[in-house]
Design a protein around this motif. Structure first.
Motif, PDB file in Angstrom:
ATOM      1  N   ALA A 127      79.137  72.658  58.498  1.00 26.01           N
ATOM      2  CA  ALA A 127      77.740  72.605  58.066  1.00 26.01           C
ATOM      3  C   ALA A 127      77.560  71.469  57.069  1.00 26.01           C
ATOM      4  O   ALA A 127      78.524  71.008  56.441  1.00 26.01           O
ATOM      5  CB  ALA A 127      77.314  73.923  57.442  1.00 26.01           C
ATOM      6  N   ALA A 128      76.318  71.018  56.935  1.00 23.66           N
ATOM      7  CA  ALA A 128      76.045  69.910  56.028  1.00 23.66           C
ATOM      8  C   ALA A 128      74.581  69.898  55.645  1.00 23.66           C
ATOM      9  O   ALA A 128      73.738  70.513  56.312  1.00 23.66           O
ATOM     10  CB  ALA A 128      76.418  68.578  56.672  1.00 23.66           C
ATOM     11  N   THR A 129      74.276  69.191  54.567  1.00 23.13           N
ATOM     12  CA  THR A 129      72.892  68.904  54.196  1.00 23.13           C
ATOM     13  C   THR A 129      72.671  67.398  54.273  1.00 23.13           C
ATOM     14  O   THR A 129      73.597  66.604  54.087  1.00 23.13           O
ATOM     15  CB  THR A 129      72.574  69.394  52.771  1.00 23.13           C
ATOM     16  OG1 THR A 129      73.446  68.741  51.844  1.00 23.13           O
ATOM     17  CG2 THR A 129      72.759  70.895  52.672  1.00 23.13           C
ATOM     18  N   CYS A 130      71.423  67.031  54.535  1.00 26.42           N
ATOM     19  CA  CYS A 130      71.075  65.615  54.678  1.00 26.42           C
ATOM     20  C   CYS A 130      69.658  65.422  54.149  1.00 26.42           C
ATOM     21  O   CYS A 130      68.729  66.089  54.616  1.00 26.42           O
ATOM     22  CB  CYS A 130      71.171  65.199  56.152  1.00 26.42           C
ATOM     23  SG  CYS A 130      70.837  63.464  56.476  1.00 26.42           S
ATOM     24  N   GLY A 131      69.488  64.543  53.169  1.00 25.37           N
ATOM     25  CA  GLY A 131      68.189  64.340  52.546  1.00 25.37           C
ATOM     26  C   GLY A 131      67.404  63.215  53.187  1.00 25.37           C
ATOM     27  O   GLY A 131      67.968  62.298  53.801  1.00 25.37           O
ATOM     28  N   PHE A 132      66.066  63.278  53.017  1.00 24.80           N
ATOM     29  CA  PHE A 132      65.167  62.280  53.586  1.00 24.80           C
ATOM     30  C   PHE A 132      64.116  61.907  52.545  1.00 24.80           C
ATOM     31  O   PHE A 132      63.790  62.689  51.644  1.00 24.80           O
ATOM     32  CB  PHE A 132      64.489  62.813  54.846  1.00 24.80           C
ATOM     33  CG  PHE A 132      65.434  63.021  55.993  1.00 24.80           C
ATOM     34  CD1 PHE A 132      65.566  62.061  56.983  1.00 24.80           C
ATOM     35  CD2 PHE A 132      66.202  64.171  56.073  1.00 24.80           C
ATOM     36  CE1 PHE A 132      66.454  62.238  58.034  1.00 24.80           C
ATOM     37  CE2 PHE A 132      67.098  64.364  57.118  1.00 24.80           C
ATOM     38  CZ  PHE A 132      67.226  63.396  58.105  1.00 24.80           C
ATOM     39  N   ALA A 133      63.568  60.722  52.711  1.00 24.42           N
ATOM     40  CA  ALA A 133      62.595  60.222  51.738  1.00 24.42           C
ATOM     41  C   ALA A 133      61.293  61.010  51.779  1.00 24.42           C
ATOM     42  O   ALA A 133      60.600  61.138  50.760  1.00 24.42           O
ATOM     43  CB  ALA A 133      62.323  58.744  51.985  1.00 24.42           C
ATOM     44  N   ASP A 134      60.926  61.542  52.962  1.00 26.67           N
ATOM     45  CA  ASP A 134      59.668  62.262  53.076  1.00 26.67           C
ATOM     46  C   ASP A 134      59.759  63.270  54.217  1.00 26.67           C
ATOM     47  O   ASP A 134      60.711  63.250  55.018  1.00 26.67           O
ATOM     48  CB  ASP A 134      58.499  61.307  53.297  1.00 26.67           C
ATOM     49  CG  ASP A 134      58.751  60.324  54.429  1.00 26.67           C
ATOM     50  OD1 ASP A 134      59.068  60.777  55.549  1.00 26.67           O
ATOM     51  OD2 ASP A 134      58.651  59.105  54.192  1.00 26.67           O
ATOM     52  N   ILE A 135      58.756  64.150  54.278  1.00 24.84           N
ATOM     53  CA  ILE A 135      58.734  65.200  55.291  1.00 24.84           C
ATOM     54  C   ILE A 135      58.678  64.614  56.694  1.00 24.84           C
ATOM     55  O   ILE A 135      59.373  65.080  57.611  1.00 24.84           O
ATOM     56  CB  ILE A 135      57.544  66.145  55.044  1.00 24.84           C
ATOM     57  CG1 ILE A 135      57.827  67.065  53.847  1.00 24.84           C
ATOM     58  CG2 ILE A 135      57.250  67.003  56.279  1.00 24.84           C
ATOM     59  CD1 ILE A 135      56.706  68.029  53.533  1.00 24.84           C
ATOM     60  N   ALA A 136      57.862  63.584  56.871  1.00 24.61           N
ATOM     61  CA  ALA A 136      57.696  63.014  58.207  1.00 24.61           C
ATOM     62  C   ALA A 136      59.025  62.538  58.776  1.00 24.61           C
ATOM     63  O   ALA A 136      59.337  62.777  59.953  1.00 24.61           O
ATOM     64  CB  ALA A 136      56.689  61.873  58.164  1.00 24.61           C
ATOM     65  N   SER A 137      59.839  61.880  57.957  1.00 24.61           N
ATOM     66  CA  SER A 137      61.128  61.374  58.430  1.00 24.61           C
ATOM     67  C   SER A 137      62.058  62.520  58.814  1.00 24.61           C
ATOM     68  O   SER A 137      62.752  62.467  59.845  1.00 24.61           O
ATOM     69  CB  SER A 137      61.784  60.513  57.344  1.00 24.61           C
ATOM     70  OG  SER A 137      60.981  59.403  57.028  1.00 24.61           O
ATOM     71  N   ALA A 138      62.087  63.583  57.998  1.00 27.45           N
ATOM     72  CA  ALA A 138      62.956  64.723  58.293  1.00 27.45           C
ATOM     73  C   ALA A 138      62.537  65.403  59.589  1.00 27.45           C
ATOM     74  O   ALA A 138      63.377  65.727  60.441  1.00 27.45           O
ATOM     75  CB  ALA A 138      62.920  65.715  57.132  1.00 27.45           C
ATOM     76  N   VAL A 139      61.246  65.629  59.745  1.00 26.82           N
ATOM     77  CA  VAL A 139      60.765  66.325  60.942  1.00 26.82           C
ATOM     78  C   VAL A 139      60.937  65.452  62.183  1.00 26.82           C
ATOM     79  O   VAL A 139      61.320  65.950  63.248  1.00 26.82           O
ATOM     80  CB  VAL A 139      59.303  66.765  60.758  1.00 26.82           C
ATOM     81  CG1 VAL A 139      58.763  67.395  62.044  1.00 26.82           C
ATOM     82  CG2 VAL A 139      59.191  67.758  59.604  1.00 26.82           C
ATOM     83  N   ASP A 140      60.686  64.158  62.068  1.00 19.09           N
ATOM     84  CA  ASP A 140      60.898  63.273  63.206  1.00 19.09           C
ATOM     85  C   ASP A 140      62.371  63.248  63.614  1.00 19.09           C
ATOM     86  O   ASP A 140      62.701  63.127  64.806  1.00 19.09           O
ATOM     87  CB  ASP A 140      60.421  61.856  62.877  1.00 19.09           C
ATOM     88  CG  ASP A 140      58.903  61.737  62.892  1.00 19.09           C
ATOM     89  OD1 ASP A 140      58.244  62.604  63.491  1.00 19.09           O
ATOM     90  OD2 ASP A 140      58.378  60.769  62.303  1.00 19.09           O
ATOM     91  N   CYS A 141      63.267  63.368  62.650  1.00 15.74           N
ATOM     92  CA  CYS A 141      64.694  63.444  62.948  1.00 15.74           C
ATOM     93  C   CYS A 141      65.001  64.699  63.753  1.00 15.74           C
ATOM     94  O   CYS A 141      65.775  64.662  64.718  1.00 15.74           O
ATOM     95  CB  CYS A 141      65.499  63.420  61.656  1.00 15.74           C
ATOM     96  SG  CYS A 141      67.281  63.597  61.896  1.00 15.74           S
ATOM     97  N   VAL A 142      64.386  65.815  63.376  1.00 18.47           N
ATOM     98  CA  VAL A 142      64.580  67.061  64.124  1.00 18.47           C
ATOM     99  C   VAL A 142      64.105  66.894  65.564  1.00 18.47           C
ATOM    100  O   VAL A 142      64.802  67.278  66.517  1.00 18.47           O
ATOM    101  CB  VAL A 142      63.819  68.223  63.445  1.00 18.47           C
ATOM    102  CG1 VAL A 142      63.852  69.474  64.322  1.00 18.47           C
ATOM    103  CG2 VAL A 142      64.413  68.516  62.078  1.00 18.47           C
TER     104      VAL A 142
END
Length: 461
Positions: free
Chosen positions: A223-238
């Motif tokens: 398991a791991a955590t990964c940070g993003f600059a904003d919500i849009a980037s995190a959700v687009d990654c998903v």
């Protein structure tokens, strides 16, 4: 006297075979009138603690003869008032029916009573090499999870209760006992009564036994955590991850406010920015390959380097933090209560749904962190309000309703896992149209006197 006090007569009949396992003690009634959210209702008139299917059938027969409502109770962790006795009557608490009845390792099946919790089941399955994967976060009972069609952090890989319940034993209104489904991997024999009961929230019957599909414990887990600059980037990654077909075991999202709350509650040090929490299952080589592929996708969207949790204790700490996000967020506003709402949308619409919800919450002035099981399009908002501030309650109700309406507009559903109870009853017509009327007709066919968890899920007229 009997005609003037039917509840008294019903309780006398129930006590004749339940004895002290029928309670009218004020603390017991109060315990079964509680909700984990803002939703409240009156206490039941009594609480029964059956220890067998036969007793549940006798309870149902007595309640039918006295027109006394019945409400099932598992661990009490539901969020939309499912287990509250809105019309009084009898709460049937399944805590004593908590045994594993049979394990069939060759068929990867287990038969359980409804009161056993998911954590206890997996603890007892450790030596079999198998596990039950549905993980809603709360240590819920398996009967309650089936009744609400629960899902959770692992649904993206293993499916929800709908996918993992093969058969049921159910006590219907009046006391008739039926069995649905079988141990076979599939069937083409008639109506899917198992599917009908899973998610019916106790409005059609009381589940007294479940046959569940098990899965092999993975050879390797990371398991791991990964940070993003904003919500849009995190959700687009998903979205990109799911569209590539990468077999994620978990892919969870926390916004910056949720991370901040979890850090304060658990004394952790995650960067306070939108985070994805991910987990990979498989062979050692497979897990490494999955992690590398996800890492490449995350970098395309500006994801930070992984913070790995490879040891079991580190993974457990990570997922305990995620599962306890709700009390962590509540703790950011001492004395507050919460509107805890969820929706689910097609994965292609996830970014739009999350960003519009975030903007709506920001404009409202209500504190409302966003988090969720975004790998299957399901996310939550925890809207914090003061107990004695009607304006805040009204604002939270509006946010919750608009969140549901937004999900429907984008082709989704008003709830991905919390269910309806009576908290979201007002949204059912908008989602289902004429099909909601059909649900009411099914309810009346199986429960013509409206004794099974009345006031919930189906049309009330």
């Amino acid at each position: 006297m009997a005609a003037l006090n039917p509840i008294f007569d019903a309780l006398a009949d129930l006590r004749s075979f339940l004895g002290d396992r029928l309670s009218t003690a004020a603390p017991i009634l109060a315990q079964h009138a509680q909700s984990e959210t803002h939703i409240t209702a009156r206490a039941p008139d009594a609480v029964a603690f059956p220890n067998s299917t036969e007793e549940v059938a006798r309870i149902a027969a007595v309640c039918a003869s006295h027109a006394m409502p019945m409400v099932g109770w598992g661990a009490g962790s539901s969020l939309e008032g499912h287990a509250l006795a809105v019309q009084g009557g009898l709460t049937v608490d399944f805590r004593l029916m908590n045994q594993i009845l049979a394990v069939y390792p060759e068929d990867m099946l287990v038969v359980v009573q409804p009161g056993i919790t998911r954590e206890r089941l997996n603890l007892d399955l450790r030596d079999t090499g198998l596990f039950f994967p549905v993980d809603p976060g709360a240590n819920a009972s398996l009967g309650g999870m089936a009744s609400t069609r629960a899902s959770g952090t692992t649904t993206v890989r293993y499916g929800s209760m709908r996918d993992n319940v093969l058969g049921l034993e159910v006590v219907l209104a009046g006391g008739r006992v039926i069995r649905t489904g079988s141990a076979a991997p599939k069937t083409a024999a008639g109506y899917d009564l198992t599917g009908l009961m899973v998610g019916s929230e106790g409005t059609l019957g009381l589940i007294t036994e479940l046959t569940l599909r098990l899965h092999g414990q993975p050879e390797a887990v990371s398991a791991a955590t990964c940070g993003f600059a904003d919500i849009a980037s995190a959700v687009d990654c998903v979205i990109a991850t799911i569209q590539t077909g990468l077999p994620m075991a978990r892919i969870e999202f926390l916004d910056a406010a949720s991370v901040r709350a979890c850090n304060a509650f658990h004394a952790t040090t995650l960067p306070e920015q939108p985070q994805l929490l991910v987990e990979f299952h498989g062979s050692a080589a497979g897990v490494q390959e999955q992690a590398e592929r996800f890492g490449a996708i995350a970098r395309e969207f500006g994801g930070s380097a992984f913070a790995w949790a490879r040891a079991a204790e580190d993974r457990n700490r990570l997922w305990r933090m995620r599962h306890q996000a709700y009390p962590a967020i509540l703790a950011t506003r001492p004395g507050a209560t919460a509107y805890v709402t969820d929706v689910c949308v097609p994965i292609s619409a996830l970014a739009q749904a999350v960003l519009e919800t975030q903007a709506d919450i920001a404009q409202s002035g209500i504190m409302g962190p966003i988090l969720g099981h975004v790998g299957d399009g399901n996310f939550h908002a925890i809207l914090l309000v003061s107990h004695d501030n009607p304006a805040e309650h009204l604002a939270a109700e509006g946010l919750s309703t608009r969140m549901a309406e937004r999900a429907l507009r984008l082709g989704g559903t008003v709830t991905g896992e919390h269910g309806i109870g009576f908290g979201k009853l007002h949204m059912m017509a908008a989602e289902h149209g004429a099909a909601w009327t059909v649900m009411g007709q099914i309810k009346r066919a199986l429960d013509p006197h409206n004794l099974m968890n009345p006031g919930k899920l189906v049309p009330q007229k």
